[in-house]
Design a protein around this motif. Sequence first.
Motif, mmCIF file in Angstrom:
data_model
loop_
_atom_site.group_PDB
_atom_site.id
_atom_site.type_symbol
_atom_site.label_atom_id
_atom_site.label_comp_id
_atom_site.label_asym_id
_atom_site.label_seq_id
_atom_site.Cartn_x
_atom_site.Cartn_y
_atom_site.Cartn_z
ATOM 1 N N ILE A 117 -4.116 0.028 -22.602
ATOM 2 C CA ILE A 117 -2.744 0.436 -22.272
ATOM 3 C C ILE A 117 -2.747 1.670 -21.380
ATOM 4 C CG2 ILE A 117 -0.586 1.308 -23.227
ATOM 5 C CD1 ILE A 117 -1.082 -0.504 -25.651
ATOM 6 N N THR A 118 -3.540 2.671 -21.774
ATOM 7 C CA THR A 118 -3.627 3.893 -20.974
ATOM 8 C C THR A 118 -4.225 3.600 -19.602
ATOM 9 O OG1 THR A 118 -3.837 5.309 -22.931
ATOM 10 C CG2 THR A 118 -4.642 6.202 -20.848
ATOM 11 N N SER A 119 -5.239 2.740 -19.557
ATOM 12 C CA SER A 119 -5.893 2.407 -18.295
ATOM 13 C C SER A 119 -4.914 1.757 -17.318
ATOM 14 C CB SER A 119 -7.069 1.459 -18.540
ATOM 15 O OG SER A 119 -8.074 2.080 -19.313
ATOM 16 N N GLU A 120 -4.121 0.814 -17.819
ATOM 17 C CA GLU A 120 -3.173 0.118 -16.942
ATOM 18 C C GLU A 120 -2.106 1.078 -16.419
ATOM 19 O OE1 GLU A 120 -3.526 -2.896 -15.779
ATOM 20 O OE2 GLU A 120 -5.378 -3.032 -16.918
ATOM 21 N N ALA A 121 -1.615 1.958 -17.285
ATOM 22 C CA ALA A 121 -0.617 2.945 -16.859
ATOM 23 C C ALA A 121 -1.233 3.916 -15.850
ATOM 24 C CB ALA A 121 -0.077 3.701 -18.072
ATOM 25 N N TYR A 122 -2.476 4.292 -16.081
ATOM 26 C CA TYR A 122 -3.191 5.185 -15.166
ATOM 27 C C TYR A 122 -3.290 4.552 -13.778
ATOM 28 C CZ TYR A 122 -7.177 7.685 -13.085
ATOM 29 O OH TYR A 122 -8.007 8.378 -12.236
ATOM 30 N N LYS A 123 -3.698 3.281 -13.730
ATOM 31 C CA LYS A 123 -3.872 2.604 -12.446
ATOM 32 C C LYS A 123 -2.542 2.439 -11.711
ATOM 33 C CE LYS A 123 -6.402 -0.851 -14.181
ATOM 34 N NZ LYS A 123 -7.203 -2.109 -14.156
ATOM 35 N N LYS A 124 -1.494 2.144 -12.465
ATOM 36 C CA LYS A 124 -0.168 1.999 -11.865
ATOM 37 C C LYS A 124 0.308 3.330 -11.290
ATOM 38 C CE LYS A 124 4.514 0.399 -12.938
ATOM 39 N NZ LYS A 124 5.400 -0.148 -13.999
ATOM 40 N N SER A 125 0.098 4.391 -12.058
ATOM 41 C CA SER A 125 0.489 5.726 -11.623
ATOM 42 C C SER A 125 -0.336 6.158 -10.412
ATOM 43 C CB SER A 125 0.305 6.712 -12.774
ATOM 44 O OG SER A 125 0.810 7.982 -12.456
ATOM 45 N N LEU A 126 -1.624 5.862 -10.430
ATOM 46 C CA LEU A 126 -2.516 6.200 -9.321
ATOM 47 C C LEU A 126 -2.096 5.488 -8.037
ATOM 48 C CD1 LEU A 126 -5.111 7.463 -8.160
ATOM 49 C CD2 LEU A 126 -6.370 5.497 -9.085
ATOM 50 N N GLN A 127 -1.782 4.195 -8.149
ATOM 51 C CA GLN A 127 -1.378 3.431 -6.966
ATOM 52 C C GLN A 127 -0.098 4.000 -6.361
ATOM 53 O OE1 GLN A 127 -3.172 0.764 -5.463
ATOM 54 N NE2 GLN A 127 -1.741 1.430 -3.885
ATOM 55 N N ALA A 128 0.805 4.466 -7.219
ATOM 56 C CA ALA A 128 2.053 5.056 -6.732
ATOM 57 C C ALA A 128 1.778 6.313 -5.897
ATOM 58 C CB ALA A 128 2.970 5.385 -7.899
ATOM 59 N N THR A 129 0.827 7.130 -6.329
ATOM 60 C CA THR A 129 0.500 8.339 -5.568
ATOM 61 C C THR A 129 -0.192 7.989 -4.256
ATOM 62 O OG1 THR A 129 -1.680 8.697 -6.603
ATOM 63 C CG2 THR A 129 0.235 9.664 -7.706
ATOM 64 N N ILE A 130 -1.020 6.942 -4.273
ATOM 65 C CA ILE A 130 -1.694 6.509 -3.041
ATOM 66 C C ILE A 130 -0.660 6.032 -2.023
ATOM 67 C CG2 ILE A 130 -3.241 4.760 -2.055
ATOM 68 C CD1 ILE A 130 -4.844 4.912 -4.699
ATOM 69 N N ASP A 131 0.319 5.260 -2.498
ATOM 70 C CA ASP A 131 1.370 4.758 -1.606
ATOM 71 C C ASP A 131 2.187 5.912 -1.029
ATOM 72 O OD1 ASP A 131 0.514 2.220 -2.210
ATOM 73 O OD2 ASP A 131 2.082 1.833 -3.701
ATOM 74 N N GLU A 132 2.500 6.888 -1.871
ATOM 75 C CA GLU A 132 3.299 8.029 -1.417
ATOM 76 C C GLU A 132 2.522 8.858 -0.393
ATOM 77 O OE1 GLU A 132 6.447 10.456 -0.882
ATOM 78 O OE2 GLU A 132 6.397 8.608 -2.062
ATOM 79 N N ASN A 133 1.229 9.019 -0.623
ATOM 80 C CA ASN A 133 0.409 9.769 0.335
ATOM 81 C C ASN A 133 0.340 9.038 1.677
ATOM 82 O OD1 ASN A 133 -1.684 11.918 0.977
ATOM 83 N ND2 ASN A 133 -2.917 10.069 1.259
ATOM 84 N N ALA A 134 0.280 7.716 1.625
ATOM 85 C CA ALA A 134 0.228 6.928 2.863
ATOM 86 C C ALA A 134 1.509 7.113 3.668
ATOM 87 C CB ALA A 134 0.023 5.451 2.534
ATOM 88 N N LYS A 135 2.653 7.172 2.974
ATOM 89 C CA LYS A 135 3.925 7.393 3.666
ATOM 90 C C LYS A 135 3.941 8.768 4.333
ATOM 91 C CE LYS A 135 6.688 4.534 0.519
ATOM 92 N NZ LYS A 135 7.780 4.561 -0.488
ATOM 93 N N THR A 136 3.456 9.762 3.612
ATOM 94 C CA THR A 136 3.415 11.116 4.149
ATOM 95 C C THR A 136 2.502 11.193 5.366
ATOM 96 O OG1 THR A 136 3.787 12.039 1.948
ATOM 97 C CG2 THR A 136 2.910 13.526 3.603
ATOM 98 N N ALA A 137 1.360 10.514 5.270
ATOM 99 C CA ALA A 137 0.399 10.516 6.380
ATOM 100 C C ALA A 137 0.995 9.817 7.600
ATOM 101 C CB ALA A 137 -0.890 9.824 5.956
ATOM 102 N N ALA A 138 1.756 8.734 7.356
ATOM 103 C CA ALA A 138 2.356 7.999 8.464
ATOM 104 C C ALA A 138 3.388 8.856 9.190
ATOM 105 C CB ALA A 138 3.008 6.718 7.942
#
Length: 233
Positions: A117-138
Motif C-alpha cells: 500500500i505504501t509502495s503504490e502511494a509512494y510511486k503515485k506521489s513520485l510520478q506526480a512530482t516528475i510530471d510537475e517538474n517536467a512542466k516547469t522545465a518546459a
Amino acid sequence: MKRAIPVVVLSIAGLVPVWLYQPSAGSSTVQATTPAPSSTSSGSAGSSGGNVVTSSTITTEKGPVQLQVTFDGTKITAVKMLQQPDHPQTEAAVPKLIAETLEAQSADIDTVSGATITSEAYKKSLQATIDENAKTAAKASASPTQAASKTVDGTAVDTEKGTVQVQVTFEGDKISAVRMLQQPNHPQTTAAVPKLVAETLQAQSADIDTVSGATITSEGYKESLQAAIDAKG
C-alpha cells in the motif's frame, strides 16, 4: 625521637584521602546522549540546488504519504518523505524505495514486499512530482522570442435572444482561450457556450458547427469570434 614518630604517622594519614580523591590527568567524562532520528531522505552530496517539488498528500488505509523530490534538470537527486505511515514495514520499505528511485530515475520501480500500500502511494506521489517538474522545465525552456499573449474583444452582436460578445486570447497566432463577455440568459445558450468554445479551440477558427437548439446564439458567437480574429491581425 619517640615523640616525632606519631606526628609523622598522623601527617601521612592526613594525606591519604587527598591522594585517593585526586583525579588522574588522563580521565574523561562520558555523557549518555539520545540518538537523533534517522532521516528518510537520500540523494547525492551537494544536491542543495535544483527544483524542489512537493507532492500532494495521498491518504491510504495505513496512513498519509507525501514526498518532496529535488531535481537537477530532469535528474532526481534527492527524495524526502514528508509524511509516511507509522508502521515497521513502512520504516523498512522507505529506504529501499528511495534507493530504487535514485537508480531508476523514474517511478517505474518495484513494490516492496510487505509494504504494498505504501509502495503504490509512494510511486503515485513520485510520478506526480516528475510530471510537475517536467512542466516547469518546459516553461523554462520556452523560447524567449515566443510571441506574447494578446486579448481581443469581438464585436457585440445583437440577436433576438440577446447580445453575444466574445473575448479571445491569442498566443502568437494560436487561439488559447475564449471568454463570453455577453450572452443571452437562456438555458440553451448556457449549454451551448462550452461546446462552441471547445470547437473554437480545436478548429482554431470561426469555421465551426452551429449547436442544435441554440442556432441564433451560435451564429452571433461565430460573428463576434470572427471579428476578434480579424481585429487581431
